[in-house]
Design a protein around this motif. Sequence first.
Motif, PDB file in Angstrom:
ATOM      1  N   GLY A 144      48.062  44.076  74.520  1.00  0.00           N
ATOM      2  CA  GLY A 144      48.673  43.918  73.207  1.00  0.00           C
ATOM      3  C   GLY A 144      48.211  44.928  72.176  1.00  0.00           C
ATOM      4  N   HIS A 145      47.020  44.722  71.559  1.00  0.00           N
ATOM      5  CA  HIS A 145      46.530  45.632  70.529  1.00  0.00           C
ATOM      6  C   HIS A 145      46.435  47.051  71.080  1.00  0.00           C
ATOM      7  N   TYR A 146      46.646  48.022  70.195  1.00  0.00           N
ATOM      8  CA  TYR A 146      46.784  49.394  70.671  1.00  0.00           C
ATOM      9  C   TYR A 146      45.520  49.947  71.315  1.00  0.00           C
ATOM     10  N   ASN A 147      44.346  49.405  70.990  1.00  0.00           N
ATOM     11  CA  ASN A 147      43.124  49.918  71.617  1.00  0.00           C
ATOM     12  C   ASN A 147      42.251  48.813  72.185  1.00  0.00           C
ATOM     13  N   VAL A 148      42.866  47.720  72.593  1.00  0.00           N
ATOM     14  CA  VAL A 148      42.081  46.645  73.208  1.00  0.00           C
ATOM     15  C   VAL A 148      41.553  47.115  74.569  1.00  0.00           C
ATOM     16  N   TYR A 149      42.337  47.927  75.269  1.00  0.00           N
ATOM     17  CA  TYR A 149      41.853  48.490  76.533  1.00  0.00           C
ATOM     18  C   TYR A 149      40.663  49.402  76.248  1.00  0.00           C
ATOM     19  N   GLY A 150      40.716  50.130  75.121  1.00  0.00           N
ATOM     20  CA  GLY A 150      39.619  51.014  74.763  1.00  0.00           C
ATOM     21  C   GLY A 150      38.318  50.275  74.543  1.00  0.00           C
ATOM     22  N   SER A 151      38.402  49.077  73.947  1.00  0.00           N
ATOM     23  CA  SER A 151      37.172  48.302  73.747  1.00  0.00           C
ATOM     24  C   SER A 151      36.534  47.952  75.088  1.00  0.00           C
ATOM     25  N   ASN A 152      37.355  47.605  76.061  1.00  0.00           N
ATOM     26  CA  ASN A 152      36.821  47.308  77.396  1.00  0.00           C
ATOM     27  C   ASN A 152      36.195  48.539  78.037  1.00  0.00           C
ATOM     28  N   GLU A 153      36.851  49.693  77.884  1.00  0.00           N
ATOM     29  CA  GLU A 153      36.325  50.937  78.436  1.00  0.00           C
ATOM     30  C   GLU A 153      34.990  51.313  77.790  1.00  0.00           C
ATOM     31  N   VAL A 154      34.958  51.299  76.469  1.00  0.00           N
ATOM     32  CA  VAL A 154      33.745  51.711  75.753  1.00  0.00           C
ATOM     33  C   VAL A 154      32.591  50.755  76.045  1.00  0.00           C
ATOM     34  N   PHE A 155      32.870  49.448  75.971  1.00  0.00           N
ATOM     35  CA  PHE A 155      31.814  48.473  76.249  1.00  0.00           C
ATOM     36  C   PHE A 155      31.272  48.657  77.670  1.00  0.00           C
TER      37      PHE A 155
END
Length: 432
Positions: free
Chosen positions: A290-301
């Motif tokens: 959904g959110h435009y960078n929710v995948y990014g949070s998973n990647e960064v974390f």
Amino acid sequence: MIYTDMVCPFCGCLCDDVVIETEGDRVVRVDNACTLGTHKLMTTRKDRLKGPIMRDGAGGWRDASYEEAIEYAAGVLLDADRPLLYGWSSTQGEAQGLGVSMAELLGGVIDSTTSVCHGPSILAIQEVGHPGCTLGQVKNRADVIVYWGCNPTEAHPRHMSRYTTYADGFFLQNSFRERKLIVVDIRKTETASIADEFVQIKPGGDYAVFSALRAIVRGRGAVVPPTVAGVTKEQLEKIAEICKSAKFGAFFFGVGLTMAPGRYKNVRNAIELVDELNRHTKWTLTPLRGHYNVYGSNEVFTWMTGYPYAVDFSRQIAFYNPGETTSVDILARKECDACLIVASDPGAHFPRKCLEHLASIPTVLIDPAQTVTTPLCRCQIPTAVTGIDASGTAYRMDGVPIHMKAFLDLGYPTDTEIVGRIFEKVKEVRHP
């Protein structure tokens, strides 16, 4: 000014072909974006706070300087025994990285909106793997598309026109005629109305339908009863045959699957169905984020801690246990004594019990405009919007990182700047 090849900061599609025309500091025209993305870009100045606000002690609000608000946020986090840093899905990856470092130094918990949307997807992928691919591969190769528990026509309006049903690819010159679309949902949606096959299942029947399809694909269709969760065996056999006959199939699923009874077991069964289909042909699976960078949070974390969300540093090491270290559970048990919310609106989505605790502790919100969460906070710090007046990195729903460019300068600091300044204040005390 006309800006081309801009990235839309709305959903996980991260459409990167948007054309934006501005006059001064106003957006006057947007081309190639969907209705949702256009609205966000056109109303970028609407309802934004002019500066930080803080509680005045009498239940109202007063204006504050950025320095005062940052001092307050740092003080709240330093005074806390178990601070919660939540959100992170609608901001740039650079801010997410600083958030992880700050949570580690504070011995707190950092969690993203993943825990209330596609967290079950990640749990399933951790168990059985992820047969994924890029959206470019889907566009160029897929001749069978499945949307399960999602409605991209209304939630991701350009997904079908850019990557699936209406997108001509290298190996599909007339995609709308050459592709078959299968939609599975509990009700007939806008997406279902254009499907070649619409499978309407009873609520909570996803796991049973996946199991039946797996049996049929495996050649064990004799064990399948006449109806499964409201779906006839004949239709299930037809769906299985379409999937087995595909040259390249792409399976997309949304929160209609991850938040249904069964949660991550539903997704695990979906992945195992894709594994079965890969015995016959080529199939891939992608969560419709959904959110435009929710995948990014998973990647960064993950590349900073080893875990994708709900990371607890209270033991001085990274600890991860969804159901215990996820934000809803921590708030419901009243474990955290301070909260920093970044680019999220839990007030609109969390259970009442969680919001009552959120309102009872020092809560700081970093967000450009007032939201449902604002009344629960004691301080709000407005920032620039990534992709509009701030640049940064975001990850598309298929895991491809994309640089988002700013095209306006409205004078607001970025999330990275604000989180970085709070972090510096924290380091002055913890690492003088």
